[in-house]
Design a protein around this motif. Structure first.
Motif, mmCIF file in Angstrom:
data_model
loop_
_atom_site.group_PDB
_atom_site.id
_atom_site.type_symbol
_atom_site.label_atom_id
_atom_site.label_comp_id
_atom_site.label_asym_id
_atom_site.label_seq_id
_atom_site.Cartn_x
_atom_site.Cartn_y
_atom_site.Cartn_z
ATOM 1 N N LEU A 99 -11.345 9.824 -14.349
ATOM 2 C CA LEU A 99 -11.403 8.176 -13.626
ATOM 3 C C LEU A 99 -12.669 9.274 -12.868
ATOM 4 N N ALA A 100 -11.746 10.066 -11.955
ATOM 5 C CA ALA A 100 -12.500 10.939 -11.028
ATOM 6 C C ALA A 100 -13.982 11.785 -11.033
ATOM 7 N N GLU A 101 -14.011 11.662 -12.442
ATOM 8 C CA GLU A 101 -15.612 12.470 -12.560
ATOM 9 C C GLU A 101 -16.401 10.969 -12.676
ATOM 10 N N GLU A 102 -16.328 9.468 -12.850
ATOM 11 C CA GLU A 102 -16.097 8.513 -13.113
ATOM 12 C C GLU A 102 -16.791 7.430 -12.057
ATOM 13 N N ASN A 103 -15.883 8.155 -10.815
ATOM 14 C CA ASN A 103 -15.945 7.931 -9.728
ATOM 15 C C ASN A 103 -15.203 6.578 -8.987
ATOM 16 N N LYS A 104 -14.322 6.247 -10.340
ATOM 17 C CA LYS A 104 -13.201 4.776 -10.686
ATOM 18 C C LYS A 104 -12.229 5.284 -9.342
ATOM 19 N N ILE A 105 -11.653 6.841 -8.744
ATOM 20 C CA ILE A 105 -11.131 6.737 -8.147
ATOM 21 C C ILE A 105 -11.300 8.553 -6.992
ATOM 22 N N ASP A 106 -10.177 8.270 -6.132
ATOM 23 C CA ASP A 106 -10.370 9.467 -5.174
ATOM 24 C C ASP A 106 -10.012 10.262 -4.981
ATOM 25 N N LEU A 107 -9.349 12.186 -5.032
ATOM 26 C CA LEU A 107 -8.640 12.278 -5.798
ATOM 27 C C LEU A 107 -7.776 12.920 -3.878
ATOM 28 N N ASP A 108 -8.235 11.898 -2.665
ATOM 29 C CA ASP A 108 -7.756 12.664 -1.424
ATOM 30 C C ASP A 108 -7.592 11.798 -0.460
ATOM 31 N N SER A 109 -7.586 10.372 -1.953
ATOM 32 C CA SER A 109 -7.304 9.407 -0.267
ATOM 33 C C SER A 109 -6.083 8.931 -1.227
ATOM 34 N N ASP A 110 -5.635 7.999 -0.330
ATOM 35 C CA ASP A 110 -4.829 7.656 -0.447
ATOM 36 C C ASP A 110 -4.145 6.874 -1.111
ATOM 37 N N ILE A 111 -2.695 6.539 -2.590
ATOM 38 C CA ILE A 111 -2.688 6.270 -3.573
ATOM 39 C C ILE A 111 -2.010 4.374 -3.700
ATOM 40 N N GLY A 112 -2.757 4.648 -2.371
ATOM 41 C CA GLY A 112 -2.130 2.779 -2.112
ATOM 42 C C GLY A 112 -3.042 1.812 -2.823
ATOM 43 N N MET A 123 2.598 -2.534 -4.983
ATOM 44 C CA MET A 123 3.062 -2.247 -4.591
ATOM 45 C C MET A 123 3.089 -0.975 -3.617
ATOM 46 N N THR A 124 4.546 -0.782 -2.811
ATOM 47 C CA THR A 124 4.294 -0.401 -1.610
ATOM 48 C C THR A 124 5.064 1.120 -2.089
ATOM 49 N N ILE A 125 5.374 2.043 -2.006
ATOM 50 C CA ILE A 125 5.987 3.446 -1.999
ATOM 51 C C ILE A 125 6.174 3.953 0.129
ATOM 52 N N PRO A 126 7.958 3.561 0.079
ATOM 53 C CA PRO A 126 7.936 3.660 1.919
ATOM 54 C C PRO A 126 7.796 5.230 1.879
ATOM 55 N N ASN A 127 7.273 4.959 3.263
ATOM 56 C CA ASN A 127 7.017 6.812 3.300
ATOM 57 C C ASN A 127 7.600 7.115 5.191
ATOM 58 N N ARG A 128 8.207 7.853 5.221
ATOM 59 C CA ARG A 128 8.991 7.732 6.450
ATOM 60 C C ARG A 128 7.897 8.925 7.045
ATOM 61 N N THR A 129 7.369 9.983 6.398
ATOM 62 C CA THR A 129 6.399 11.000 6.718
ATOM 63 C C THR A 129 4.781 10.747 8.189
ATOM 64 N N GLY A 130 4.378 9.256 7.165
ATOM 65 C CA GLY A 130 3.463 8.860 8.418
ATOM 66 C C GLY A 130 1.986 9.694 7.342
ATOM 67 N N GLY A 131 2.150 10.989 6.949
ATOM 68 C CA GLY A 131 1.238 11.172 5.837
ATOM 69 C C GLY A 131 0.882 10.447 4.987
ATOM 70 N N PRO A 132 -0.619 11.218 4.846
ATOM 71 C CA PRO A 132 -0.842 10.378 3.272
ATOM 72 C C PRO A 132 -0.437 10.952 2.089
ATOM 73 N N LEU A 133 -0.201 9.936 0.589
ATOM 74 C CA LEU A 133 0.566 10.607 -0.418
ATOM 75 C C LEU A 133 -1.185 9.929 -1.867
ATOM 76 N N THR A 134 -1.745 11.443 -1.909
ATOM 77 C CA THR A 134 -2.060 11.354 -2.707
ATOM 78 C C THR A 134 -2.491 11.850 -4.223
ATOM 79 N N SER A 148 4.230 17.636 -5.508
ATOM 80 C CA SER A 148 4.074 18.258 -3.725
ATOM 81 C C SER A 148 3.620 16.365 -3.620
ATOM 82 N N SER A 149 4.729 15.304 -4.155
ATOM 83 C CA SER A 149 5.010 14.458 -3.307
ATOM 84 C C SER A 149 5.556 13.988 -2.007
ATOM 85 N N GLY A 150 6.577 14.829 -1.901
ATOM 86 C CA GLY A 150 7.401 14.268 -0.753
ATOM 87 C C GLY A 150 9.011 13.261 -1.325
ATOM 88 N N PHE A 151 8.493 12.972 -2.528
ATOM 89 C CA PHE A 151 9.996 11.808 -2.890
ATOM 90 C C PHE A 151 11.503 12.246 -2.891
#
Length: 620
Positions: free
Chosen positions: A68-81, A87-98, A106-109
């Motif tokens: 899907l990344a090759e097809e430019n349908k997703i960006d591996l470096d962008s926040d997955i939100g 749906m929202t994933i609570p994030n106490r760090t402020g850093g983006p999850l990609t 290395s999600s930090g979950f």
């Protein structure tokens, strides 16, 4: 390969196995050994016998993400939100999850597994429902540390499903299985597929009933396939994404997947996108990537040597001795075809470091995935001493923050941006360990107290949060409620939200911990539905609970029964539990042997708080 499976140490625990070997664009071997069903004596067929491949699923899920990344349908470096709908994933760090964080564990979950991942074959649990029922919280900055993450790969499957616009299993079938001609590979169990599955066997060689993965098309562990189909996948992985005239990925994407770049130290192989490095000590100096899988009654593993365009795959329908068999197969394969050259044998020249230079590494380190697994590290001139569940190891420095033990296994530490030591990785492949904060001294536990290091440990682990923070009261007996409260804190498991089943525990500050222990099968009540939370726990009661916790955490294979020479006095119902904790050394200096070598465990005496601390320190 025939000679390997004729070995007595292999034959005696083998139920059935399928092995495939590929090189270049050719399948060199696809062969079954043993039986897919021992009772019916049905031989394993590499083209037809289906095996559960468990976490090997993750490599396929990562492949679908890269497509899907090759097809430019997703960006591996962008926040997955943006790919999660509402749906929202609570994030106490402020850093983006990609997606890169998800693929490298290395999600930090705070939670990386669901409460259950296997169920009845008829149970319906859709992926979207599963994802929403098990939403974790990001508590550690994404990309900071490695912790094996099943939920992350289920979440990626959910993203694939959302972006591709079709159920995950259909997306993988259309994008990977069909193009590669993998006609006997599936992510969703059906009655027909169930009939073709090899019979799974447990650690004692007994047959297990078939089951469904949860969710039903589990992107982290639901893959079912054959040896021949896996040969096709390995050929594609070794030939720039191409098998025959079909290509499933571009060369650049495959290289990115297969680069084991997320690591605690550049000299230690880390993880890639759906790939790992399980046995670097057996790699003979070759670049090897692999992925393994384990579920009830099934074990699997495949290794790729990209520079040699060689792949090896094995699947087993038994967990009895399975990990040892897999490791020994890889060792034998590498020794036979790719023996270590003299040039590859030399290690980097060691550096010399004094005790003072190494002192900053000292302390207790807690595993990120299994909090009760820990390391104690002390410094000495020329190296460090590491104590864990396997024993005591002396490690010598190779480079700054890089060490090696006497068997050639490497270990490393990681600093934060301030130069403080924060993580350690050594002989546990599925996660790093975090350095625990300095313990605060209790006024009634002097530094030279015989139980000081045990008490320090339980304080560092946060096991005393509901107790007096000035005094520890080491010589006082511990109550049943306090013991369970500390054990549940050590486990790091989420607590039950169900009402207290024991009538006398509802008002206890440890009510949720007691209820959780009951639901896990760690404790029993009386016939009157009472727990007696304020009664002092007997040492034999504590031993039984800890032996159950060991079995629950590591299964029958990892918690094999052990015996010990005991003095008399243990009740029959507690004998197995006491033998287990004595054999494994879950005690402090209060336990001694008599002149005949028998252990005086004092099973019916109340357990003191300092003794409980020693038990928790030595567990597992």
């Amino acid at each position: 390969m025939d000679n390997f499976f004729k070995r007595e140490d292999i034959k005696k625990t083998l139920a059935g196995a399928v092995v495939t070997v590929v090189q270049g664009d050719k399948r060199l071997l696809a062969k079954g050994y043993g039986f897919s069903d021992k009772k019916r004596r049905e031989p394993v067929d590499p083209d037809k016998t289906l095996f559960r491949l468990a976490s090997i699923s993750k490599t396929f899920t990562a492949t679908a993400v890269m497509q899907l990344a090759e097809e430019n349908k997703i960006d591996l470096d962008s926040d997955i939100g943006m790919y999660l709908k509402a749906m929202t994933i609570p994030n106490r760090t402020g850093g983006p999850l990609t997606l890169k964080h998800l693929m490298t564990h290395s999600s930090g979950f705070d939670r990386t597994e669901a409460d259950a991942d296997e169920g009845d074959p008829q149970e319906v649990y859709p992926l979207e429902t599963f994802i929403k029922d098990n939403i974790p919280t990001i508590v550690r900055k994404p990309g900071e540390a490695f912790r094996y993450d099943n939920y992350a790969f289920d979440l990626m499957g959910y993203i694939v499903q959302n972006v591709a616009g079709k159920p995950f299993e259909n997306a993988v079938e259309d994008r990977i299985f069909k193009p590669l001609g993998m006609r006997n590979s599936y992510f969703a169990l059906t009655p027909d597929i169930e009939k073709r599955l090899a019979t799974p066997y447990d650690g004692e060689g007994k047959p297990l009933p078939q089951y469904a993965t949860l969710p039903n098309n589990s992107p982290d562990g639901g893959l079912i396939s054959t040896g021949s189909d896996m040969a096709r996948f390995m050929i594609a992985e070794l030939n720039n994404g191409q098998e025959g005239r079909t290509s499933i990925l571009k060369k650049k994407s495959l290289q990115e997947m297969q680069r084991l770049g997320f690591s605690i130290h550049p000299d230690i192989p880390g993880v890639g996108y759906g790939f790992e490095s399980s046995y670097p000590d057996l790699a003979s100096g070759e670049y090897v990537i692999d992925k393994s899988g384990a579920s009830s009654g099934f074990q699997s593993h495949f290794w790729l040597l990209p520079d040699r365009k060689t792949g090896l795959f094995i699947a087993l329908n038994s967990v009895q001795n399975a990990r040892t068999l897999q490791r020994e197969l890889f060792r034998s394969f590498m020794d036979h075809y790719f023996p270590r050259s003299h040039q590859a044998e030399s290690l980097e020249p060691a550096i010399r470091q004094s005790k003072e230079q190494l002192a900053r590494l000292e302390g207790n380190y807690r595993d990120l995935r299994i909090p009760m697994w820990h390391y104690s590290i002390s410094a000495e001139d020329g190296g460090i001493m590491v104590t864990d569940a396997y024993g005591v190891h002396r490690l010598t420095p190779l480079k700054e923050l890089l060490f090696v033990d006497g068997e050639g296994r490497k270990a490393a530490f990681k600093e934060n941006e301030r130069g403080d030591i924060v993580y350690f990785s050594y002989n546990k492949a599925d996660s790093w360990s975090e350095k625990l904060p300095e313990a605060k001294r209790f006024i009634d536990v002097p530094e030279d107290h015989p139980y000081a290091k045990f008490i320090e440990y339980v304080q560092q682990q946060g096991m005393l949060a509901k107790e007096d923070n000035q005094r520890f009261f080491p010589d006082q007996p511990i109550t049943r409620a306090q013991f369970i409260g500390q054990l549940m804190a050590l486990s790091g498991l989420p607590l039950s939200e169900s009402p207290a089943a024991f009538r006398d525990s509802a008002d206890s500050p440890y009510a949720a911990e007691i209820q959780t222990a009951l639901e896990m099968g760690l404790v029993n009540g009386t016939k009157e539905r009472r727990f007696e939370p304020d009664r002092f726990i007997a040492r034999q009661e504590a031993a039984v609970i800890m032996s159950r916790a060991l079995l629950l955490q590591f299964g029958s294979a990892g918690a094999a029964a052990q015996t010990a020479e005991l003095m008399s006095g243990t009740d029959p119902w507690a004998l197995a539990g006491v033998e287990t904790v004595v054999a494994r050394g879950y005690f402090g200096p209060e336990v001694a042997r008599n002149e005949n070598g028998k252990v005086d465990y004092r099973p019916k005496q109340p357990m003191l708080r300092q003794e409980a601390a020693a038990m928790f320190y030595h567990f597992p």
